[in-house]
Design a protein around this motif. Structure first.
Motif, PDB file in Angstrom:
ATOM      1  N   LYS A 158      -9.698  -8.870   9.684  1.00 35.75           N
ATOM      2  CA  LYS A 158     -10.538  -8.506   8.541  1.00 35.75           C
ATOM      3  C   LYS A 158      -9.868  -7.423   7.696  1.00 35.75           C
ATOM      4  N   ALA A 159      -9.159  -6.510   8.377  1.00 33.59           N
ATOM      5  CA  ALA A 159      -8.443  -5.464   7.628  1.00 33.59           C
ATOM      6  C   ALA A 159      -7.352  -6.087   6.765  1.00 33.59           C
ATOM      7  N   LEU A 160      -6.640  -7.053   7.327  1.00 39.03           N
ATOM      8  CA  LEU A 160      -5.603  -7.736   6.549  1.00 39.03           C
ATOM      9  C   LEU A 160      -6.225  -8.523   5.390  1.00 39.03           C
ATOM     10  N   SER A 161      -7.394  -9.115   5.635  1.00 34.87           N
ATOM     11  CA  SER A 161      -8.077  -9.856   4.572  1.00 34.87           C
ATOM     12  C   SER A 161      -8.482  -8.918   3.430  1.00 34.87           C
ATOM     13  N   LEU A 162      -8.942  -7.713   3.783  1.00 36.40           N
ATOM     14  CA  LEU A 162      -9.284  -6.733   2.753  1.00 36.40           C
ATOM     15  C   LEU A 162      -8.062  -6.364   1.930  1.00 36.40           C
ATOM     16  N   LEU A 163      -6.952  -6.220   2.609  1.00 33.00           N
ATOM     17  CA  LEU A 163      -5.718  -5.869   1.906  1.00 33.00           C
ATOM     18  C   LEU A 163      -5.318  -6.983   0.935  1.00 33.00           C
ATOM     19  N   GLU A 164      -5.484  -8.246   1.365  1.00 31.75           N
ATOM     20  CA  GLU A 164      -5.179  -9.369   0.477  1.00 31.75           C
ATOM     21  C   GLU A 164      -6.124  -9.385  -0.726  1.00 31.75           C
ATOM     22  N   ASP A 165      -7.410  -9.080  -0.479  1.00 30.82           N
ATOM     23  CA  ASP A 165      -8.363  -8.995  -1.596  1.00 30.82           C
ATOM     24  C   ASP A 165      -7.937  -7.908  -2.576  1.00 30.82           C
ATOM     25  N   MET A 166      -7.532  -6.801  -2.027  1.00 27.35           N
ATOM     26  CA  MET A 166      -7.112  -5.665  -2.853  1.00 27.35           C
ATOM     27  C   MET A 166      -5.945  -6.056  -3.749  1.00 27.35           C
ATOM     28  N   GLN A 167      -4.991  -6.750  -3.179  1.00 23.47           N
ATOM     29  CA  GLN A 167      -3.813  -7.156  -3.942  1.00 23.47           C
ATOM     30  C   GLN A 167      -4.172  -8.234  -4.959  1.00 23.47           C
TER      31      GLN A 167
ATOM     32  N   VAL B 297     -10.608   3.669  -3.198  1.00 26.83           N
ATOM     33  CA  VAL B 297     -11.310   4.542  -2.250  1.00 26.83           C
ATOM     34  C   VAL B 297     -12.163   3.712  -1.296  1.00 26.83           C
ATOM     35  N   ILE B 298     -12.820   2.685  -1.824  1.00 31.78           N
ATOM     36  CA  ILE B 298     -13.676   1.840  -0.978  1.00 31.78           C
ATOM     37  C   ILE B 298     -12.833   1.063   0.020  1.00 31.78           C
ATOM     38  N   TYR B 299     -11.708   0.519  -0.433  1.00 28.70           N
ATOM     39  CA  TYR B 299     -10.840  -0.207   0.495  1.00 28.70           C
ATOM     40  C   TYR B 299     -10.317   0.718   1.590  1.00 28.70           C
ATOM     41  N   ASN B 300      -9.974   1.925   1.200  1.00 28.83           N
ATOM     42  CA  ASN B 300      -9.463   2.875   2.183  1.00 28.83           C
ATOM     43  C   ASN B 300     -10.535   3.203   3.221  1.00 28.83           C
TER      44      ASN B 300
ATOM     45  N   ARG C  26      -6.925  -8.576  -6.519  1.00 25.59           N
ATOM     46  CA  ARG C  26      -7.693  -7.978  -7.611  1.00 25.59           C
ATOM     47  C   ARG C  26      -6.866  -7.015  -8.453  1.00 25.59           C
ATOM     48  N   GLY C  27      -5.636  -6.776  -8.023  1.00 30.38           N
ATOM     49  CA  GLY C  27      -4.800  -5.851  -8.776  1.00 30.38           C
ATOM     50  C   GLY C  27      -5.261  -4.414  -8.672  1.00 30.38           C
ATOM     51  N   VAL C  28      -5.905  -4.064  -7.555  1.00 34.30           N
ATOM     52  CA  VAL C  28      -6.358  -2.684  -7.350  1.00 34.30           C
ATOM     53  C   VAL C  28      -5.147  -1.837  -6.987  1.00 34.30           C
ATOM     54  N   GLU C  29      -4.866  -0.851  -7.800  1.00 34.93           N
ATOM     55  CA  GLU C  29      -3.683  -0.030  -7.581  1.00 34.93           C
ATOM     56  C   GLU C  29      -3.953   1.026  -6.526  1.00 34.93           C
ATOM     57  N   MET C  30      -2.972   1.206  -5.661  1.00 32.86           N
ATOM     58  CA  MET C  30      -3.036   2.258  -4.659  1.00 32.86           C
ATOM     59  C   MET C  30      -2.080   3.360  -5.052  1.00 32.86           C
ATOM     60  N   ASP C  31      -2.535   4.608  -4.942  1.00 31.56           N
ATOM     61  CA  ASP C  31      -1.565   5.681  -5.083  1.00 31.56           C
ATOM     62  C   ASP C  31      -0.798   5.770  -3.766  1.00 31.56           C
ATOM     63  N   SER C  32       0.260   6.546  -3.772  1.00 35.22           N
ATOM     64  CA  SER C  32       1.128   6.596  -2.593  1.00 35.22           C
ATOM     65  C   SER C  32       0.387   7.097  -1.366  1.00 35.22           C
ATOM     66  N   MET C  33      -0.500   8.060  -1.572  1.00 28.21           N
ATOM     67  CA  MET C  33      -1.229   8.615  -0.434  1.00 28.21           C
ATOM     68  C   MET C  33      -2.124   7.558   0.198  1.00 28.21           C
ATOM     69  N   THR C  34      -2.822   6.778  -0.639  1.00 29.03           N
ATOM     70  CA  THR C  34      -3.686   5.717  -0.124  1.00 29.03           C
ATOM     71  C   THR C  34      -2.860   4.642   0.563  1.00 29.03           C
ATOM     72  N   ALA C  35      -1.730   4.267  -0.053  1.00 32.31           N
ATOM     73  CA  ALA C  35      -0.872   3.240   0.538  1.00 32.31           C
ATOM     74  C   ALA C  35      -0.346   3.690   1.889  1.00 32.31           C
ATOM     75  N   THR C  36       0.051   4.959   1.978  1.00 27.26           N
ATOM     76  CA  THR C  36       0.557   5.488   3.252  1.00 27.26           C
ATOM     77  C   THR C  36      -0.529   5.451   4.310  1.00 27.26           C
ATOM     78  N   SER C  37      -1.728   5.878   3.918  1.00 27.73           N
ATOM     79  CA  SER C  37      -2.847   5.898   4.865  1.00 27.73           C
ATOM     80  C   SER C  37      -3.153   4.498   5.375  1.00 27.73           C
ATOM     81  N   ILE C  38      -3.239   3.536   4.460  1.00 23.09           N
ATOM     82  CA  ILE C  38      -3.570   2.163   4.860  1.00 23.09           C
ATOM     83  C   ILE C  38      -2.473   1.585   5.745  1.00 23.09           C
TER      84      ILE C  38
END
Length: 743
Positions: free
Chosen positions: A429-438, A408-411, A440-452
């Motif tokens: 910076k957005a791409l860097s956040l996405l790399e941090d997310m990956q 939720v915070i990443y989104n 850390r193994g933070v799972e995205m549900d499909s809705m969050t992944a689609t939004s991002i």
């Protein structure tokens, strides 16, 4: 009889890894299971026979194995035994699970084999990894009745809820907690938090009644008040944009636990009244109460800070009562500050005081502040607020472990970054956040992944950059595909509509080749690729061609206009080539059965790009197969009119009328406009007066009059043509006069 009786121990000395060192018989089967998502591993008959033979178990009468397997030449070692057990569990078939129980039940009695918690854990992990929710649940419910009589751990229940809770009906969670208690485990606040988080990871948020029932059950079973429980509810509803419901749930939860003694309540009320008269008065009153034996606690601070919006109040009561404020006290002040002031500056100052006090940033603390800083109303968030949000995220990232910060915070952050005007500054910076997310193994549900994904696409400056942004998200850190079927369609819709620059329409031509790379990923993910996927890109090509044609007609005759015309010609040729290539892909796609809608979309794309012959060939095919519809007719009317194709037009429309096909009013009006564009205004008036409304044909409407009058103006014989229309359709003419169409 079971003849293998060597004593062994499947316990803590077995450093098992699920599917790490499978036996020779099952190695090829298990290798196939290492896919992108959990799935069952159905063992072959030979594999089952080998397992039975390895332990000298009798073959079942209904099983037929070819070729037969001879007995083992040596005793299996501990790792092989564990691999066999986990392989049977991963298969999940009824017969394989029966064999699993046979192996477990026979060894303790016949061979003095000791079954430990590690054995059960390995089998349970195998159920989880293979996605077998019902078998995993039954295993936990009956573990203490199986060999070893070992009860499940609370962490195993948590693992089951995290893995399968989102697909569990929210009304079934109370019975799940009864199973947890029956198994010998006592639920904790973390258990209820895990369950509530799972409920909010489902496709639809839980009903309010289900969430309230779970909170009541936590209270009734003696689970202490804990911010982690209610935060799971409030943040879950807030993430689904149900903020009023989140606030109601918080009030409901607090009321469940407000059972202070009258004495304590009166004492705290006395302190609040004293504080209202000034800090000095409150200090004197606190000293007096303490001398009388009053012992303040952290919940005392919670009540005193119920209306506070400043960190100064926290520091005052900490010093006065000599009680350190906990996270809940700070959360109270943060929420109050946000709700009362809606000031990013004030909220950020409270956060700085929170850090300065030595407190550790957590997702629950920073999430409401980030939402305020990144809030979008009529305008994107200010850059200074976005920069503050990034500073808070940096603190949070350093203080948390894998799995945090939450999705939720990443989104929230990525949404703010890509909505700002300064995309050049914030896109990296957005791409860097996405790399941090990956990482850390933070799972995205499909809705969050689609939004991002969509947010990153819209902030890209080139088609290549947009495609790379999609590639960064479409597969999660665990290798699983992040998008579902609906997500792919949404991403395709956005990707083909991306425009890169406003000065030249050339940059707006859909990147159709990369579009079909995404379609390829969608197909490989196992999602059906239907005609809608083709219609999306064809429709956008048609819209783009129309824009270019309009730009071409409006370009100045001299100066830079010549260069613009050259670019426009190049653009139209590119769209024509793209449309023909997609047409070829469509007819060679064995998985697609084109329908009238997609043929209409292709025909329209051709005609908008100036490819009349290609459009006409599709029409002829539709005509011969009698699979055209009203939309097909209107498209061809536009095609012939704009291309000046009188010969084709008189081939099409008289045939339709003679065939008995009932054209609707849009078809007739399109035919009138086509004739007018072909400089056949008198023929159009003949159709209006002598064909429309006759022989069961629809009557004209105001739009019919509007079409003809727009071409009659300033023509020779204009007055006579208007009078003829008035004589044939006097009522309609009068109505048109009232609308100002004939003036």
């Amino acid at each position: 009889m079971y003849t293998w009786c060597a004593r062994t121990r499947l316990g803590h000395n077995v450093n098992h890894r699920l599917f790490s060192t499978p036996s020779t018989v099952t190695r090829h089967t298990l290798a196939n299971a290492r896919g992108n998502s959990p799935r069952r591993i159905f063992l072959a008959a030979q594999d089952i026979a080998a397992i039975r033979a390895r332990y000298r178990l009798p073959q079942q009468h209904h099983e037929s194995f070819d070729p037969p397997v001879s007995g083992p030449s040596r005793l299996p070692n501990e790792q092989e035994v564990l691999d066999d057990l986990t392989s049977l569990a991963a298969s999940g078939r009824t017969s394989d699970l029966a064999l699993l129980h046979t192996v477990l039940e026979s060894f303790p009695t016949q061979c003095n084999l000791e079954i430990t918690a590690s054995t059960h854990a390995a089998i349970f992990d195998s159920f989880i990894a293979s996605g077998n929710s019902s078998a995993a649940l039954r295993w936990l419910e009956t573990m203490n009745t199986k060999p070893g009589q070992i009860p499940p751990s609370l962490s195993q229940w948590h693992a089951w809820i995290e893995a399968f809770g989102p697909s569990h009906q929210d009304t079934q969670f109370p019975s799940l907690f009864r199973s947890i208690v029956a198994s010998g485990c006592q639920p904790t606040p973390e258990t209820y938090s895990v369950a509530l988080n799972a409920m909010f990871h489902a496709k639809h948020p839980p009903k309010e009644t289900a969430a309230r029932k779970l909170l009541c059950e936590a209270h009734q079973t003696g689970v202490p008040h804990d911010e982690i429980v209610i935060s799971s509810v409030t943040e879950g509803y807030a993430a689904r944009r149900m903020v009023p419901v989140a606030e109601q749930m918080k009030v409901f939860y607090e009321k469940l636990y407000t059972r202070q003694t009258n004495l304590h309540a009166e004492t705290v009320a006395l302190l609040r009244r004293a504080f209202a008269q000034g800090k000095h008065r409150a200090t004197l009153e606190a000293e007096k109460l303490r001398s009388q034996g009053f012992i303040p606690t952290p919940p005392t601070l919670h009540v005193l800070l119920a209306d506070s919006i400043s960190a100064d109040d926290i520091h005052f009561w900490e010093s006065t009562l000599q009680v350190q404020a906990d996270v809940h006290a700070w959360l109270l002040v943060i929420h109050n500050c946000i709700q009362s002031t809606r000031s990013p500056d004030r909220a950020f100052q409270v956060y700085k005081d929170y850090i300065a006090s030595g407190m550790t940033p957590t997702s629950k603390v920073v999430n409401p502040i980030l939402r305020l800083l990144c809030m979008k109303t009529l305008r994107p968030p200010k850059e200074c607020d976005v920069d503050r949000a990034l500073l808070i995220y940096t603190d949070l990232f350093r203080a948390t472990k894998p799995g945090e910060p939450s999705a939720v915070i990443y989104n929230t952050l990525i949404s703010a970054l890509v909505s700002t005007q300064n995309t050049r500054k914030y896109f990296p910076k957005a791409l860097s956040l996405l790399e941090d997310m990956q990482s850390r193994g933070v799972e995205m549900d499909s809705m969050t992944a689609t939004s991002i994904t969509i947010l990153l696409l819209r902030s890209s400056s080139t088609p290549t950059e947009a495609f790379q942004a999609y590639k960064r998200v479409f597969r999660g850190p665990d290798g699983k595909l992040a998008l579902d079927a609906e997500g792919y369609v949404a991403v395709l819709n956005v990707f083909c509509r991306l425009t890169f620059g406003k000065e030249s329409i050339h940059t707006a031509i859909p990147a159709w080749e990369q579009y079909f790379e995404i379609v390829k990923d969608m197909r490989e993910a196992g999602y059906p690729v239907n005609v809608k996927v083709y219609s999306i890109i064809l429709q956008q090509l048609g819209f783009t061609a129309t824009k270019i044609m309009r730009s071409r007609s409006q370009a100045p005759e001299e100066g830079n206009g010549n260069q613009s015309k050259v670019e426009d010609v190049v653009d139209i040729l590119s769209i024509q080539r793209a449309t023909r290539r997609i047409h070829q892909i469509l007819i060679t796609d064995a998985a697609i059965q084109p329908d009238t809608i997609v043929w209409n979309t292709l025909m329209d794309a051709y005609q908008r790009a100036g490819c009349l012959r290609d459009a006409y060939r599709i029409w002829e095919s539709l005509w011969l197969s009698r699979s055209f519809d009203n939309a097909s007719i209107s498209i061809m009317a536009d095609a012939c009119g704009h291309a000046g194709a009188h010969a084709e037009a008189v081939q099409i429309f008289p045939r339709i009328v003679k065939s008995g096909f009932k054209m609707n009013i849009r078809n007739w009006n399109a035919w009138l406009e086509c004739l007018c564009r072909l400089n056949r205004v008198k023929e159009a008036i003949e159709v209006l007066c002598n064909e429309m409304g006759q022989n069961g044909n629809v009557e004209p409407n105001e739009d019919s009059i509007r079409v003809i009058l727009s071409f009659v103006q300033d023509r020779l014989g204009e007055t006579e043509m208007k009078k003829r229309i008035e004589r044939h359709w006097p009522t309609l003419w009068k109505s048109s006069m009232s609308l100002g169409l004939a003036l």
